[in-house]
Every structure is written in structure tokens, then in C-alpha cells.
Design a protein around this motif. Structure first.
Motif, PDB file in Angstrom:
ATOM      1  N   SER A  71       0.860  -1.179   0.000  1.00 30.85           N
ATOM      2  CA  SER A  71       0.000   0.000   0.000  1.00 30.85           C
ATOM      3  C   SER A  71       0.903   1.238   0.000  1.00 30.85           C
ATOM      4  O   SER A  71       2.108   1.141   0.248  1.00 30.85           O
ATOM      5  CB  SER A  71      -0.890   0.006   1.241  1.00 30.85           C
ATOM      6  N   GLU A 120       3.231   9.081  -3.690  1.00 30.89           N
ATOM      7  CA  GLU A 120       1.967   9.679  -4.108  1.00 30.89           C
ATOM      8  C   GLU A 120       1.952   9.958  -5.601  1.00 30.89           C
ATOM      9  O   GLU A 120       0.933   9.753  -6.271  1.00 30.89           O
ATOM     10  CB  GLU A 120       1.688  10.949  -3.311  1.00 30.89           C
ATOM     11  N   HIS A 132       1.662   6.576  -7.333  1.00 29.60           N
ATOM     12  CA  HIS A 132       0.324   6.028  -7.093  1.00 29.60           C
ATOM     13  C   HIS A 132      -0.688   6.677  -8.042  1.00 29.60           C
ATOM     14  O   HIS A 132      -1.543   5.994  -8.625  1.00 29.60           O
ATOM     15  CB  HIS A 132      -0.081   6.230  -5.633  1.00 29.60           C
ATOM     16  N   ILE A 159      -2.889   4.710 -10.986  1.00 29.91           N
ATOM     17  CA  ILE A 159      -4.346   4.809 -11.089  1.00 29.91           C
ATOM     18  C   ILE A 159      -4.751   5.288 -12.474  1.00 29.91           C
ATOM     19  O   ILE A 159      -5.678   4.745 -13.088  1.00 29.91           O
ATOM     20  CB  ILE A 159      -4.913   5.737 -10.000  1.00 29.91           C
ATOM     21  N   LYS A 186      -7.070   3.218 -15.159  1.00 29.62           N
ATOM     22  CA  LYS A 186      -8.309   3.775 -15.710  1.00 29.62           C
ATOM     23  C   LYS A 186      -8.269   3.830 -17.229  1.00 29.62           C
ATOM     24  O   LYS A 186      -9.259   3.547 -17.895  1.00 29.62           O
ATOM     25  CB  LYS A 186      -8.587   5.159 -15.118  1.00 29.62           C
ATOM     26  N   THR A 224     -14.186   1.650 -12.073  1.00 27.96           N
ATOM     27  CA  THR A 224     -14.735   2.159 -10.811  1.00 27.96           C
ATOM     28  C   THR A 224     -13.916   1.717  -9.599  1.00 27.96           C
ATOM     29  O   THR A 224     -13.950   2.381  -8.576  1.00 27.96           O
ATOM     30  CB  THR A 224     -16.200   1.702 -10.617  1.00 27.96           C
ATOM     31  N   SER A 225     -13.194   0.605  -9.741  1.00 27.43           N
ATOM     32  CA  SER A 225     -12.428   0.117  -8.586  1.00 27.43           C
ATOM     33  C   SER A 225     -10.971   0.530  -8.612  1.00 27.43           C
ATOM     34  O   SER A 225     -10.231   0.171  -7.704  1.00 27.43           O
ATOM     35  CB  SER A 225     -12.523  -1.408  -8.510  1.00 27.43           C
ATOM     36  N   ALA A 226     -10.549   1.279  -9.631  1.00 30.93           N
ATOM     37  CA  ALA A 226      -9.147   1.723  -9.696  1.00 30.93           C
ATOM     38  C   ALA A 226      -8.874   2.677  -8.545  1.00 30.93           C
ATOM     39  O   ALA A 226      -9.474   3.734  -8.425  1.00 30.93           O
ATOM     40  CB  ALA A 226      -8.862   2.406 -11.030  1.00 30.93           C
ATOM     41  N   LYS A 227      -7.951   2.254  -7.663  1.00 27.05           N
ATOM     42  CA  LYS A 227      -7.584   3.101  -6.517  1.00 27.05           C
ATOM     43  C   LYS A 227      -6.175   2.830  -6.117  1.00 27.05           C
ATOM     44  O   LYS A 227      -5.561   1.893  -6.417  1.00 27.05           O
ATOM     45  CB  LYS A 227      -8.532   2.906  -5.346  1.00 27.05           C
TER      46      LYS A 227
END
Length: 114
Positions: free
Chosen positions: A29, A52, A55, A59, A63, A111-114
């Protein structure tokens, strides 16, 4: 002065490479990756900035891939449906089903891309 700029740039590249390895290969994470970088002696601000930034890029890439899945899935599904409705003697189940699956997989991944 020029040497310090080159060293600083190489150092940032190493930090970004290490952060990318932690996020992508080791599937850590963001918080874990930051702590791992800090434990290797990287400044907290540099570690946080690198993680960051990467990350956000990860993402965006996920997407973009999901959007392509939605587009190609919709094209396959609509194309199969149109060809079937054109009554040329075949029912294009493969194209319709494959396209539908690919489209909805893209929607879920987007929608779940995080």
C-alpha cells in the motif's frame, strides 16, 4: 554545483525506482511503501512525494486500460448484435458475449481503480 545536481537527480531516480518496485512488484500500500522507503534512509517528504506521484500514475494507467476495455467491449457487442440483426444467416453469440464481458470488466476496473 553541476555534480550535486546530477547526484540529486540520480538519487531521485533511485527513490522513484524503489517506490515503483514496492508499489507494483511487492504490491505494498502507499503507506507501507512510504514506511519502507523511510526505513532505508529516504527523507519522509521525498518518500511521500515519490509514492503519491507514482500512485497517481498507476491509477491513471489502470483507468486508461479500463476505458479501452469498455470501448472495445462495446464495439464487439454492438458489432455482433448488428451483424446478427442484419439476418445474414449467423448468430454472432461469441462477439456479443465476449464484448459484453469485456465491457463490464472495464466498467468494474474503472470504478475500482484506486
Amino acid at each position: 554545483m553541476e555534480t550535486s545536481v546530477v547526484t540529486q537527480s540520480a538519487s531521485k531516480t533511485q527513490i522513484y525506482n524503489q517506490a515503483a518496485r514496492l508499489l507494483i512488484e511487492e504490491k505494498q500500500s502507499s503507506e507501507q511503501a512510504i514506511q519502507s522507503l523511510i526505513s532505508t534512509g529516504v527523507d519522509e517528504l521525498e518518500a511521500t512525494t515519490a509514492v503519491e506521484d507514482l500512485h497517481g500514475q498507476i491509477i491513471a494507467a489502470k483507468k486508461k486500460h479500463a476505458e479501452k476495455d469498455m470501448l472495445y467491449g462495446a464495439l464487439w457487442c454492438v458489432g455482433g448484435t448488428v451483424a446478427t440483426l442484419a439476418n445474414i444467416g449467423f448468430i454472432f453469440w461469441g462477439a456479443i458475449v465476449f464484448g459484453g464481458i469485456q465491457f463490464f470488466r472495464g466498467v468494474i476496473n474503472h470504478t475500482s481503480a484506486k
